[in-house]
Design a protein around this motif. Structure first.
Motif, PDB file in Angstrom:
ATOM      1  N   SER A 281     -45.986   1.041 -22.145  1.00  0.00           N
ATOM      2  CA  SER A 281     -46.108  -0.666 -22.910  1.00  0.00           C
ATOM      3  C   SER A 281     -46.898  -1.495 -21.869  1.00  0.00           C
ATOM      4  N   GLU A 282     -46.198  -1.607 -20.404  1.00  0.00           N
ATOM      5  CA  GLU A 282     -46.271  -2.127 -19.503  1.00  0.00           C
ATOM      6  C   GLU A 282     -48.305  -1.981 -18.988  1.00  0.00           C
ATOM      7  N   GLN A 283     -48.929  -1.283 -19.758  1.00  0.00           N
ATOM      8  CA  GLN A 283     -50.006  -1.202 -19.113  1.00  0.00           C
ATOM      9  C   GLN A 283     -51.119  -1.868 -20.511  1.00  0.00           C
ATOM     10  N   LYS A 284     -50.432  -1.456 -21.513  1.00  0.00           N
ATOM     11  CA  LYS A 284     -50.795  -1.913 -22.865  1.00  0.00           C
ATOM     12  C   LYS A 284     -50.462  -3.723 -22.798  1.00  0.00           C
ATOM     13  N   THR A 285     -49.921  -4.287 -22.369  1.00  0.00           N
ATOM     14  CA  THR A 285     -49.305  -5.981 -21.525  1.00  0.00           C
ATOM     15  C   THR A 285     -50.751  -6.391 -21.057  1.00  0.00           C
ATOM     16  N   VAL A 286     -50.817  -5.664 -19.855  1.00  0.00           N
ATOM     17  CA  VAL A 286     -51.404  -6.202 -19.197  1.00  0.00           C
ATOM     18  C   VAL A 286     -53.132  -5.816 -19.894  1.00  0.00           C
ATOM     19  N   PHE A 287     -53.330  -4.678 -19.994  1.00  0.00           N
ATOM     20  CA  PHE A 287     -54.738  -4.619 -20.617  1.00  0.00           C
ATOM     21  C   PHE A 287     -55.227  -5.580 -21.613  1.00  0.00           C
ATOM     22  N   ILE A 288     -54.564  -5.882 -22.788  1.00  0.00           N
ATOM     23  CA  ILE A 288     -54.720  -6.739 -24.451  1.00  0.00           C
ATOM     24  C   ILE A 288     -54.496  -8.250 -23.038  1.00  0.00           C
ATOM     25  N   LEU A 289     -53.988  -8.517 -22.632  1.00  0.00           N
ATOM     26  CA  LEU A 289     -53.515 -10.491 -21.598  1.00  0.00           C
ATOM     27  C   LEU A 289     -54.322 -10.618 -20.591  1.00  0.00           C
ATOM     28  N   SER A 290     -55.310  -9.334 -20.499  1.00  0.00           N
ATOM     29  CA  SER A 290     -56.506  -9.508 -19.031  1.00  0.00           C
ATOM     30  C   SER A 290     -57.651  -8.986 -20.393  1.00  0.00           C
ATOM     31  N   CYS A 291     -57.423  -9.478 -21.384  1.00  0.00           N
ATOM     32  CA  CYS A 291     -59.288  -9.365 -22.409  1.00  0.00           C
ATOM     33  C   CYS A 291     -59.697  -7.901 -22.339  1.00  0.00           C
ATOM     34  N   PHE A 292     -58.840  -6.685 -22.510  1.00  0.00           N
ATOM     35  CA  PHE A 292     -58.715  -5.252 -21.809  1.00  0.00           C
ATOM     36  C   PHE A 292     -60.067  -5.145 -20.504  1.00  0.00           C
ATOM     37  N   ARG A 293     -59.217  -6.048 -19.374  1.00  0.00           N
ATOM     38  CA  ARG A 293     -60.188  -5.724 -18.178  1.00  0.00           C
ATOM     39  C   ARG A 293     -61.582  -6.201 -18.797  1.00  0.00           C
ATOM     40  N   SER A 294     -61.898  -6.567 -18.904  1.00  0.00           N
ATOM     41  CA  SER A 294     -63.578  -6.946 -19.374  1.00  0.00           C
ATOM     42  C   SER A 294     -64.055  -8.379 -19.577  1.00  0.00           C
ATOM     43  N   ASP A 295     -65.306  -8.624 -19.603  1.00  0.00           N
ATOM     44  CA  ASP A 295     -66.071  -9.772 -19.692  1.00  0.00           C
ATOM     45  C   ASP A 295     -65.940 -10.039 -21.605  1.00  0.00           C
ATOM     46  N   TYR A 296     -66.035 -11.630 -21.382  1.00  0.00           N
ATOM     47  CA  TYR A 296     -65.828 -12.019 -23.165  1.00  0.00           C
ATOM     48  C   TYR A 296     -67.011 -11.155 -23.657  1.00  0.00           C
ATOM     49  N   ILE A 297     -66.306  -9.638 -24.776  1.00  0.00           N
ATOM     50  CA  ILE A 297     -67.733  -9.875 -25.408  1.00  0.00           C
ATOM     51  C   ILE A 297     -67.900 -10.349 -26.499  1.00  0.00           C
ATOM     52  N   ILE A 298     -69.186 -11.344 -27.815  1.00  0.00           N
ATOM     53  CA  ILE A 298     -68.894 -11.672 -28.595  1.00  0.00           C
ATOM     54  C   ILE A 298     -68.561 -10.788 -29.876  1.00  0.00           C
ATOM     55  N   GLU A 299     -69.277  -9.345 -29.412  1.00  0.00           N
ATOM     56  CA  GLU A 299     -68.690  -8.828 -31.072  1.00  0.00           C
ATOM     57  C   GLU A 299     -67.964  -8.113 -31.022  1.00  0.00           C
ATOM     58  N   TRP A 300     -66.877  -7.883 -30.407  1.00  0.00           N
ATOM     59  CA  TRP A 300     -65.521  -7.534 -30.303  1.00  0.00           C
ATOM     60  C   TRP A 300     -64.640  -9.564 -30.327  1.00  0.00           C
ATOM     61  N   SER A 301     -65.101 -10.207 -31.551  1.00  0.00           N
ATOM     62  CA  SER A 301     -64.773 -11.145 -31.430  1.00  0.00           C
ATOM     63  C   SER A 301     -63.048 -10.442 -32.620  1.00  0.00           C
ATOM     64  N   ASP A 302     -63.387  -9.534 -33.218  1.00  0.00           N
ATOM     65  CA  ASP A 302     -62.049  -9.536 -34.441  1.00  0.00           C
ATOM     66  C   ASP A 302     -61.004  -8.998 -33.728  1.00  0.00           C
ATOM     67  N   ILE A 303     -61.434  -8.018 -32.618  1.00  0.00           N
ATOM     68  CA  ILE A 303     -60.023  -8.110 -32.179  1.00  0.00           C
ATOM     69  C   ILE A 303     -59.771  -9.015 -30.580  1.00  0.00           C
ATOM     70  N   TYR A 304     -60.224  -9.509 -30.511  1.00  0.00           N
ATOM     71  CA  TYR A 304     -59.867 -11.220 -29.696  1.00  0.00           C
ATOM     72  C   TYR A 304     -59.017 -11.689 -30.549  1.00  0.00           C
ATOM     73  N   SER A 305     -59.224 -11.852 -31.441  1.00  0.00           N
ATOM     74  CA  SER A 305     -58.668 -13.014 -33.006  1.00  0.00           C
ATOM     75  C   SER A 305     -57.475 -11.984 -33.275  1.00  0.00           C
ATOM     76  N   ALA A 306     -57.136 -10.358 -33.438  1.00  0.00           N
ATOM     77  CA  ALA A 306     -56.083 -10.175 -33.652  1.00  0.00           C
ATOM     78  C   ALA A 306     -55.051  -9.815 -32.604  1.00  0.00           C
TER      79      ALA A 306
END
Length: 136
Positions: free
Chosen positions: A91-116
């Motif tokens: 749970s703690e790792q998921k929180t950091v992972f999703i709130l850090s934008c998956f530890r990556s720069d913005y990837i426009i192809e991932w717009s659906d997952i960012y929205s989710a």
């Protein structure tokens, strides 16, 4: 946030996400530092400190049903390798992972997952506030 420039209609949700990131929210672990109240979650019986991680993944209150459906949307939106990575995290790792934008720069192809993710964080936070009768 770059996402906000692509999706200006999501401004309120982005604001809630920023509040979670910067601990400028009404969660008890933050508020208790200022007013001496308990840092424990008021919604479940786990006697757990009410943190962002607890709210998003561990709280066993009415938030649970909404949270699971929204989390399913995130997993469905994720590419297979990312989905597998997310499912391996605690749970703690998921929180950091999703709130850090998956530890990556913005990837426009991932717009659906960012929205989710944005929808997940916003609606879980909003439901918690609705239960406690607090404005978002």
């Amino acid at each position: 946030m770059l996402f906000r420039s692509y999706f200006p209609e999501e401004a309120l949700k982005v604001r809630v996400l920023a509040r979670l990131l910067y601990s400028q929210n009404c969660l008890n672990y933050v508020v208790s530092n200022f007013n001496g109240t308990t840092p424990l979650c008021q919604l479940c019986d786990k006697n757990a400190k009410e943190s962002v991680c607890h709210m998003l993944f561990d709280c066993e209150s009415e938030v649970y049903a909404v949270r699971d459906a929204l989390w399913h949307n995130i997993l469905q939106s994720a590419p297979e390798a990312l989905r597998a990575e997310i499912q391996r995290l605690c749970s703690e790792q998921k929180t950091v992972f999703i709130l850090s934008c998956f530890r990556s720069d913005y990837i426009i192809e991932w717009s659906d997952i960012y929205s989710a993710v944005l929808q997940f964080c916003y609606l879980v936070y909003k439901q918690r506030h609705d239960i406690l009768l607090i404005d978002v």
